[in-house]
Structures are given as structure tokens and as C-alpha cells.
Design a protein around this motif. Structure first.
Motif, PDB file in Angstrom:
ATOM      1  N   LYS A  96      14.745  -3.620  17.666  1.00 12.29           N
ATOM      2  CA  LYS A  96      14.788  -2.412  16.848  1.00 12.29           C
ATOM      3  C   LYS A  96      13.914  -1.312  17.442  1.00 12.29           C
ATOM      4  N   GLY A  97      12.955  -1.708  18.288  1.00  9.82           N
ATOM      5  CA  GLY A  97      12.014  -0.736  18.848  1.00  9.82           C
ATOM      6  C   GLY A  97      11.030  -0.273  17.800  1.00  9.82           C
ATOM      7  N   ALA A  98      10.585  -1.224  16.941  1.00 10.95           N
ATOM      8  CA  ALA A  98       9.696  -0.870  15.837  1.00 10.95           C
ATOM      9  C   ALA A  98       8.358  -0.346  16.358  1.00 10.95           C
ATOM     10  N   ARG A  99       7.776   0.651  15.658  1.00 12.33           N
ATOM     11  CA  ARG A  99       6.462   1.189  16.005  1.00 12.33           C
ATOM     12  C   ARG A  99       5.379   0.496  15.205  1.00 12.33           C
ATOM     13  N   ALA A 100       5.773  -0.114  14.084  1.00 13.97           N
ATOM     14  CA  ALA A 100       4.803  -0.834  13.256  1.00 13.97           C
ATOM     15  C   ALA A 100       5.401  -2.163  12.843  1.00 13.97           C
ATOM     16  N   LEU A 101       4.528  -3.153  12.740  1.00 11.75           N
ATOM     17  CA  LEU A 101       4.983  -4.484  12.371  1.00 11.75           C
ATOM     18  C   LEU A 101       4.205  -4.914  11.132  1.00 11.75           C
ATOM     19  N   LEU A 102       4.950  -5.331  10.103  1.00 10.61           N
ATOM     20  CA  LEU A 102       4.305  -5.790   8.879  1.00 10.61           C
ATOM     21  C   LEU A 102       4.557  -7.276   8.756  1.00 10.61           C
ATOM     22  N   LEU A 103       3.474  -8.057   8.729  1.00  9.00           N
ATOM     23  CA  LEU A 103       3.626  -9.517   8.724  1.00  9.00           C
ATOM     24  C   LEU A 103       2.922 -10.094   7.515  1.00  9.00           C
ATOM     25  N   ASP A 104       3.643 -10.948   6.788  1.00 10.24           N
ATOM     26  CA  ASP A 104       3.071 -11.548   5.586  1.00 10.24           C
ATOM     27  C   ASP A 104       2.925 -13.052   5.799  1.00 10.24           C
ATOM     28  N   GLU A 105       1.728 -13.452   6.179  1.00  3.46           N
ATOM     29  CA  GLU A 105       1.426 -14.867   6.459  1.00  3.46           C
ATOM     30  C   GLU A 105       2.481 -15.502   7.361  1.00  3.46           C
ATOM     31  N   LEU A 122       3.855   6.753  10.204  1.00  9.87           N
ATOM     32  CA  LEU A 122       3.982   7.884  11.124  1.00  9.87           C
ATOM     33  C   LEU A 122       4.016   9.208  10.353  1.00  9.87           C
ATOM     34  N   ASP A 123       3.111   9.287   9.352  1.00  8.15           N
ATOM     35  CA  ASP A 123       2.927  10.501   8.568  1.00  8.15           C
ATOM     36  C   ASP A 123       4.064  10.800   7.585  1.00  8.15           C
ATOM     37  N   LEU A 124       4.964   9.834   7.402  1.00  5.93           N
ATOM     38  CA  LEU A 124       6.030  10.022   6.409  1.00  5.93           C
ATOM     39  C   LEU A 124       5.732   9.157   5.196  1.00  5.93           C
ATOM     40  N   ASP A 125       5.841   9.749   4.005  1.00  7.31           N
ATOM     41  CA  ASP A 125       5.591   8.992   2.784  1.00  7.31           C
ATOM     42  C   ASP A 125       6.743   8.016   2.536  1.00  7.31           C
ATOM     43  N   VAL A 126       6.383   6.743   2.352  1.00 12.49           N
ATOM     44  CA  VAL A 126       7.404   5.706   2.153  1.00 12.49           C
ATOM     45  C   VAL A 126       8.218   5.966   0.876  1.00 12.49           C
ATOM     46  N   ALA A 127       7.514   6.445  -0.169  1.00 10.43           N
ATOM     47  CA  ALA A 127       8.191   6.611  -1.458  1.00 10.43           C
ATOM     48  C   ALA A 127       9.292   7.675  -1.376  1.00 10.43           C
ATOM     49  N   THR A 128       9.068   8.724  -0.585  1.00  7.29           N
ATOM     50  CA  THR A 128      10.048   9.812  -0.537  1.00  7.29           C
ATOM     51  C   THR A 128      10.983   9.707   0.673  1.00  7.29           C
ATOM     52  N   HIS A 129      10.595   8.932   1.683  1.00 10.56           N
ATOM     53  CA  HIS A 129      11.452   8.767   2.868  1.00 10.56           C
ATOM     54  C   HIS A 129      11.760   7.294   3.078  1.00 10.56           C
ATOM     55  N   ALA A 130      12.322   6.685   2.038  1.00 11.24           N
ATOM     56  CA  ALA A 130      12.477   5.227   2.041  1.00 11.24           C
ATOM     57  C   ALA A 130      13.238   4.725   3.268  1.00 11.24           C
ATOM     58  N   LEU A 131      14.378   5.355   3.568  1.00 11.78           N
ATOM     59  CA  LEU A 131      15.199   4.837   4.669  1.00 11.78           C
ATOM     60  C   LEU A 131      14.656   5.264   6.027  1.00 11.78           C
ATOM     61  N   GLU A 132      14.132   6.493   6.105  1.00 16.64           N
ATOM     62  CA  GLU A 132      13.636   7.011   7.386  1.00 16.64           C
ATOM     63  C   GLU A 132      12.447   6.191   7.897  1.00 16.64           C
ATOM     64  N   THR A 192       0.161  -4.864  -0.767  1.00 17.17           N
ATOM     65  CA  THR A 192      -0.023  -3.812   0.217  1.00 17.17           C
ATOM     66  C   THR A 192       1.179  -3.732   1.165  1.00 17.17           C
ATOM     67  N   ILE A 193       1.599  -4.887   1.650  1.00 17.01           N
ATOM     68  CA  ILE A 193       2.721  -4.904   2.605  1.00 17.01           C
ATOM     69  C   ILE A 193       4.013  -4.428   1.948  1.00 17.01           C
ATOM     70  N   GLN A 194       4.235  -4.871   0.696  1.00 20.17           N
ATOM     71  CA  GLN A 194       5.463  -4.455   0.014  1.00 20.17           C
ATOM     72  C   GLN A 194       5.464  -2.975  -0.305  1.00 20.17           C
ATOM     73  N   LEU A 195       4.293  -2.401  -0.486  1.00 20.23           N
ATOM     74  CA  LEU A 195       4.216  -0.954  -0.707  1.00 20.23           C
ATOM     75  C   LEU A 195       4.602  -0.204   0.577  1.00 20.23           C
ATOM     76  N   PHE A 196       4.136  -0.725   1.726  1.00 17.92           N
ATOM     77  CA  PHE A 196       4.522  -0.098   3.004  1.00 17.92           C
ATOM     78  C   PHE A 196       6.025  -0.231   3.245  1.00 17.92           C
ATOM     79  N   LEU A 197       6.619  -1.337   2.740  1.00 16.36           N
ATOM     80  CA  LEU A 197       8.055  -1.553   2.929  1.00 16.36           C
ATOM     81  C   LEU A 197       8.890  -0.781   1.915  1.00 16.36           C
ATOM     82  N   GLY A 198       8.217  -0.276   0.862  1.00 16.53           N
ATOM     83  CA  GLY A 198       8.967   0.442  -0.159  1.00 16.53           C
ATOM     84  C   GLY A 198       9.715  -0.491  -1.092  1.00 16.53           C
ATOM     85  N   PHE A 199       9.430  -1.794  -1.060  1.00 20.01           N
ATOM     86  CA  PHE A 199      10.089  -2.724  -1.980  1.00 20.01           C
ATOM     87  C   PHE A 199       9.598  -2.493  -3.401  1.00 20.01           C
TER      88      PHE A 199
END
Lengths: 237, 457
Positions: free
Chosen positions: A152-161, A64-74, A46-53
Motif C-alpha cells: 500500500k506504501g503506507a506512511r504510518a503503521l498502527l499495530l495492536d499487540e 499527516l496533518d489531516l484530521d481523521v474525523a473529517t477526512h476518514a477515507l483520505e 488510541t489506535i482505533q481513534l487513529f483508524l477512525g473506527f
């Protein structure tokens, strides 16, 4: 308002093996969502999908309503990632590492002073920040990871264990940092094995099993014992 | 830079390079001195040969020496395998000897330790050693995940890696380039500076290819170890196997006659004439043409014997030159085609492209050797003609007893090799240059593509 993190029928299969079965999930700003589950339940997927890895088989992961697959860098501009082990460049100091990653993230405006302050807020002393990362403990490296997210001023934080293997004091300090970020309006998704911490800092807890989110509940309605009982019930069958 | 291994490997290569440059320079200077001295002795032998018939003097002949180019110390190229001396005399054009140069494998060149061998063979190994883990190592350490999560564009990361390698290489190579430039300040040969200036971008392009290939392998290989194995394999294939195969292929596609065969063919043609043109007929035709040119047409009966003799000698020389042009021209064309095969083989190996370009710009390749032979032959023909003309004009009644003296010998200008310009070199090397450019483009494109599609975890 758009969810900070959103999964819509998110599915990932490797050939016949399905790692994630159509996950639906919304995480709002300031929320801390803790994802529990056995190894191989689909938390890291799940986390890697959000990261686009990795790319989803179907459905979409949105930031933030942007698809990770199509807006990988944004989409990556709005997120920060802290793996189980924040691996840094051992020959550089903590401050140099932070500077390097923050510059790559596009924040060239931050001076050395601002970066040192960020490290201080993340719990690293000025003395420690000037030492090579090769001499750091795991807890110190995780703090640099948090500092990277802050700078970085991140709006979301993804943490894996992120707290596995930390001693209770380190784990506690880390939890305090997450609370601070949550209070600042950062949406947090954390995969973990730590039921106790989940109850303590999570606003919601989800339980995953064989790629399915089998339970999802708010922590304020639960006691620590309730949560543990529900978790074990799900793990039994 | 805080990595000790780089400092050690880099310093070793730098020392080797500087040693190769210094020894190469000293040797080249010594060789050049010897050749200049030999040339002076040969000239003295010609001018002080005493009074004799001019045609006999043409038989006596003269030695000429190929000057070693100013840049030969950088890349001795084929020079060690090619002759430096030609004996110029009447009736003979020295035949090219079989040469082992193109058969030489790259390994042979380690033995010489020229700057070119260090640059073409060792520096790529250093680049591989520095760069094989640039992507795969970050993936294995886990830093690549953090890099990817920053949202930085992959080509920008790639540019950073290239820059890192470039700075490391520049630290290493700049002292060598500076040394080479300083030695050239004292350089006498005009055009050497231009040639050195052309060598810099050519080698830069070559290193660029190696850097790009290294980063492609590092991005795509499943592990650092696999990347290293693949890259060493690439080095062996392009620096050792393909060059060897290319020279075998060239020899097979365009076989050359042996020196013995060639000598026999040429001597037979001189004795009998070229096909369809018997010797005596052809000499008569040429002799008539000469008479016409000198305005003696139809006046043979009124001419003195010596004049006729002189004209006949020249007609014979003209005939022999035709035979040489016919057979040696064909041989040169075949050698040219062999080299074209080698240049096209650079499609499979950037090493072949740089080897060819480097030798050519250093003035030590076959084409320069042929240019030397060509100029020497033209000089020989002029010399023989001057001797025969003098015989025809001045012998008079004395005939073969006529003797010319030192004055005539001194009138013959000494031979000096005119080194071809850079434009000529680049025209000769257009295939190799094109191949190197293609390699650079393709490898760069592949490196960008690989950086975009590489696995993060």
C-alpha cells in the motif's frame, strides 16, 4: 515537517467512563513508538481513534496533518493496520488476499509479480503464498499484514499487540520487518505488552494507565532493566 | 463459490425451479390441448344443432372456454381457482362464482410448486441464507477491520457484495430463464415474448429488494445470528402474514355479495325492473327505440307478427342486459377495488407486489379473467341479437314455426379470446409496479446508509 501521527488533546468517553484523557502525542517519520500498559489502559482506544473506527469525544487524531474525523477515507490511504490477529479470507491464498486488499486500498497498478515479491520481502515463500490462508499459522498471517502495508506504501503503521502469541522466532522475524519499515521512513505506533521488544525496536516508549499517558521516554537512554522497573513502578499504585 | 453450502442450496433451488418449469409446461400444454378440443366440440355442437327457430337456438346456447395463456406455466396465478368455462345463452349472463383465490395464503402455493412460487418464496430464502452474514460475518471474523483500514469507500464494498450475490443468483436463474425462453420460441400466442421480457426486470427488481434488505440487516444487526433471525422474521411477515391480512382487509373494506344474494337481486330486477323503471315500461321504451332504429316507427299496425315478435324479443334482451350491466358492473367495480387494496398493501410487502405483477404478466390474474368474461358477454349479446334479427327478418307468416338452419349457425363466428396487451397489464398494475419501485429505491438507499454507518468492531 508534519508529524506522521499526531494526537491533540484526544479524548474518548463512553458516558461517564473515560477511556482516554486528552492525549497529546507526536510520532515522526521513521519513529517507532511503543505503547505499554495494562489491558483497558486506553491503548486500543488510541489506535482505533487513529483508524477512525470510533469517533473522538473531543480533540483530534491527525495523520499527516489531516484530521481523521473529517477526512476518514483520505487519511486511511496513508496508514496500514495490523491487529493482534490479521484475519484474512481462509478460502483465498495469501497472494489472493494481498491482491484483494491492495486493490481495495487503491493500488491496482501492482502486478502479480510485484505482489509476490512483496510477500517474499515480508518473509513468505512463494510456495506459502500460493496456499490457502486457512492453512496459515498466525505468524504467517501477520506477515501478510506487513506485506499489505508495504504494498500500500503506507506512511504510518498502527499495530495492536501484533506479536502476542507468536513464538520467539516469529516475534523476532516480525521485529526485523518493523525495523525495515522504520528505516524506510514509516512512522509506527505499536500497542504491546512486550517490554523486551519495546526496548529493542522502539525509538520511544510510552506507558499508559487509566487512559493517561503517564510516562514517555526515549529507549536509547534506558536499559531493559530500567524500563521494566519504571513500568512496574507505574503499575503499582 | 468455494463454499459448499452455496452449491448445495443453490442446486436444490435450481432443480426445484427446473422441475416446476417442466411440469408446469407439460401441464399447461395438456390443459391447453383439452380446452382447444373442448372448444372444437362445443363449436360442432352449435353448428350441427339441426334446424330450429333462431331464438330457440339462442336459448340452446354455446359453451366457450378460456384459453390458458402461454405463460400460465410460469405462474398459474388465480387460474386454478377460477372457472374456465362459460355457458352463453339467451336471457342469462353467467354470474361470477365466489372465488377462494385471494384468501389463499402463500403456504398454499408451495403445494402447487409453480415456478412463480419458487421464485417468489424460495429464492428470497436462498438470498437470505447467502447474504445474512455478508457484513456481520466479516465483523465477527475480523476481516471488516482490515477492509475498513484500506480506505475503500463503503458503497464500493457494498457494490462488491451485491455483485457477489447477483453472480450467484444469475448462475442459478439463467438456466431457468433460458429454458423458459426456449419453450416460448414454440409459443403461438403473440405478445408472450413481450410479457416474458417484462417479467425479467420485474423479478430482478424483487430480488434486488431482498438483497438490499438482507444487507441492511447484516450491517445493522449486532450479530450474524440476530441478522438471520430478523431476516427470517421479515420473510414470514411479508410472504405469509401481510398477504393474509391484506386479503382479510380487502374483504372487510369492500365486502362482496355472496353468489346466492347476487342471483336473487339480479333475478328480482329482471322480474320487476330496476328501481324507478318498472320492467314493462322499460321494455316498451327499448322496443320503441328499436322500431325507430329499424325505420318502422308508427308503422306497427302494418308489420307482420314475426317482425314485431323479433323486435320484442330483442327489446327484452336489451332490458336484461341493462340489469346485468347495472348489478354486475357494480360487482366488478367492487372486485376492482379489492384488488386495489391488495396492490396498495404491497407498501408493506414486496411479495404482494411481485405476486400481483407476476400473475398479471402471466395472464392468470383476475383482471384477465374479467377481460375474458367481458369479451364472452359481448359475444353472447351479439349472438342473441343475430338470432333475434334473423327471426324478425325472415320468420314472416311462419312466426314461431319458422326454422333457421345450419347456414345461420355457421354465420356466427366462433368466439376467440383476445388477450390484452402488455400496456394494458402495466396500467392495471401501476400501483403494484410503483410499490415495487419504491421498495427497491428505499431498500437500496437503506443498504448504502447502513454500509456507511455500520460498526467496524
Amino acid at each position: 515537517m508534519a508529524a506522521v501521527l499526531e494526537a491533540i488533546a484526544l479524548r474518548k468517553a463512553y458516558g461517564d467512563v473515560v477511556a482516554l484523557h486528552g492525549l497529546d502525542l507526536r510520532i515522526e517519520a521513521g519513529e517507532v513508538f511503543c505503547l505499554l500498559g495494562a489491558n483497558g489502559a486506553g491503548k486500543t482506544t488510541t489506535i482505533q481513534l487513529f483508524l477512525g473506527f470510533i469517533a473522538p469525544t473531543s480533540g483530534s487524531a491527525r495523520i499527516l496533518d489531516l484530521d481523521v474525523a473529517t477526512h476518514a477515507l483520505e487519511t486511511k490511504r496513508h496508514i496500514a493496520y495490523i491487529p493482534e490477529n490479521v484475519m484474512l479470507y481462509p478460502n483465498l491464498t495469501g497472494l489472493e488476499n494481498l491482491e484483494f486488499f491492495t486493490t481495495l486500498a487503491g493500488r491496482k497498478d501492482l502486478g502479480a509479480k510485484a505482489l509476490a515479491d512483496t510477500l517474499l520481502r515480508a518473509g513468505l515463500s512463494v510456495e506459502a503464498a500460493g496456499r490457502r490462508v486457512g492453512t496459515y499459522s498466525k505468524g504467517m498471517r501477520q506477515k501478510v499484514g506487513i506485506a499489505m502495508a508495504m504494498a500500500k506504501g503506507a506512511r504510518a503503521l498502527l499495530l495492536d499487540e501484533p506479536t502476542s502469541g507468536l513464538d520467539p522466532k516469529g516475534s523476532n522475524e516480525f521485529s526485523r520487518l518493523l525495523e525495515t519499515m522504520s528505516a524506510d521512513g514509516v512512522g509506527i505506533l505499536m500497542a504491546t505488552h512486550d517490554i523486551f521488544r519495546s526496548k529493542e525496536i522502539g525509538t520511544r516508549v510510552g506507558i499508559m494507565k487509566h487512559g493517561v499517558l503517564v510516562a514517555c521516554m526515549a529507549t536509547r537512554d534506558l536499559s531493559h532493566a530500567d524500563l521494566e522497573r519504571i513500568y512496574l513502578e507505574h503499575m503499582h499504585d | 463459490m468455494r463454499d459448499g453450502r452455496f452449491r448445495l442450496a443453490g442446486t436444490l433451488v435450481l432443480l426445484l425451479l427446473l422441475a416446476a418449469l417442466v411440469f408446469g409446461w407439460r401441464q399447461a400444454a395438456a390443459v391447453q390441448q383439452e380446452r382447444t378440443a373442448a372448444q372444437a366440440i362445443a363449436r360442432a355442437a352449435w353448428t350441427s344443432q339441426g334446424d330450429k327457430n333462431p331464438h330457440i337456438a339462442a336459448h340452446y346456447g354455446m359453451y366457450v372456454f378460456k384459453p390458458s395463456g402461454t405463460l400460465a406455466f410460469l405462474d398459474p396465478g388465480a387460474d386454478p381457482y377460477l372457472g374456465v368455462t362459460l355457458k352463453l345463452q339467451a336471457h342469462e349472463q353467467e354470474l361470477p362464482q365466489d372465488s377462494a383465490a385471494q384468501d389463499a395464503t402463500a403456504i398454499d402455493r408451495f403445494g402447487q410448486l409453480s415456478a412463480a412460487a419458487v421464485l417468489q418464496l424460495l429464492v428470497p430464502l436462498l438470498i437470505i441464507a447467502l447474504g445474512f452474514a455478508m457484513w456481520s460475518g466479516e465483523r465477527e471474523r475480523g476481516t471488516l477491520r482490515l477492509l475498513a483500514a484500506t480506505g475503500v469507500k463503503p458503497p464500493r464494498l457494498l457494490a462488491g457484495k451485491v455483485l457477489g450475490l447477483t453472480v450467484a443468483l444469475a448462475l442459478l436463474l439463467l438456466p431457468a430463464v433460458a429454458l423458459a425462453a426456449v419453450t416460448l420460441v414454440a409459443g403461438v400466442e403473440s405478445g408472450a415474448g413481450l410479457r416474458l421480457a417484462a417479467l425479467v426486470p420485474v423479478y430482478t427488481a424483487y430480488f434486488g429488494v431482498v438483497v438490499a434488505v438482507t444487507l441492511v440487516a447484516s450491517a445493522l444487526a449486532p450479530s450474524s445470528r440476530a441478522a438471520l433471525v430478523a431476516l427470517v422474521g421479515f420473510w414470514c411477515a411479508t410472504a405469509l402474514i401481510v398477504p393474509r391480512a391484506a386479503s382479510d382487509l380487502a374483504a372487510r373494506v369492500v365486502p362482496l355479495p355472496t353468489t346466492a344474494q347476487l342471483t336473487e337481486t339480479v333475478h328480482e330486477a329482471i322480474a320487476k325492473g330496476l328501481p324507478g323503471q318498472p320492467r314493462e315500461d322499460r321494455i316498451e321504451t327499448l322496443s320503441k327505440a328499436l322500431l325507430k332504429r329499424h325505420g318502422f316507427e308508427g308503422a306497427e299496425t302494418m308489420m307482420d307478427d314475426a317482425l314485431l315478435q323479433g323486435i320484442e324479443l330483442q327489446a327484452e334482451a336489451d332490458f336484461e342486459n341493462e340489469v346485468f350491466d347495472h348489478h354486475l358492473g357494480a360487482l366488478m367495480a367492487r372486485m376492482d377495488r379489492q384488488e386495489q387494496v391488495a396492490q396498495w398493501a404491497a407498501a408493506l410487502s414486496p411479495f404482494l407486489a411481485i405476486r400481483s405483477l407476476s400473475m398479471a404478466l402471466a395472464g392468470t390474474d383476475f383482471a384477465h379473467h374479467r377481460a375474458f368474461q367481458h369479451q364472452a358477454e359481448a359475444f353472447r349479446r351479439g349472438l342473441v341479437q343475430a338470432m333475434n334479427d334473423d327471426f324478425a327478418k325472415n320468420a314472416g307468416a311462419a312466426g314461431w314455426d319458422y326454422k333457421a338452419n345450419r347456414k345461420l349457425w355457421q354465420q356466427a363466428k366462433p368466439f376467440s379470446f383476445q388477450v390484452p396487451g402488455v400496456a394494458w397489464v402495466l396500467a392495471e398494475q401501476r400501483v403494484a409496479a410503483g410499490m415495487l419501485a419504491l421498495w427497491l429505491l428505499a431498500a437500496t438507499a437503506a443498504a448504502v446508509w447502513a454500509a456507511r454507518r455500520m460498526r467496524v468492531t
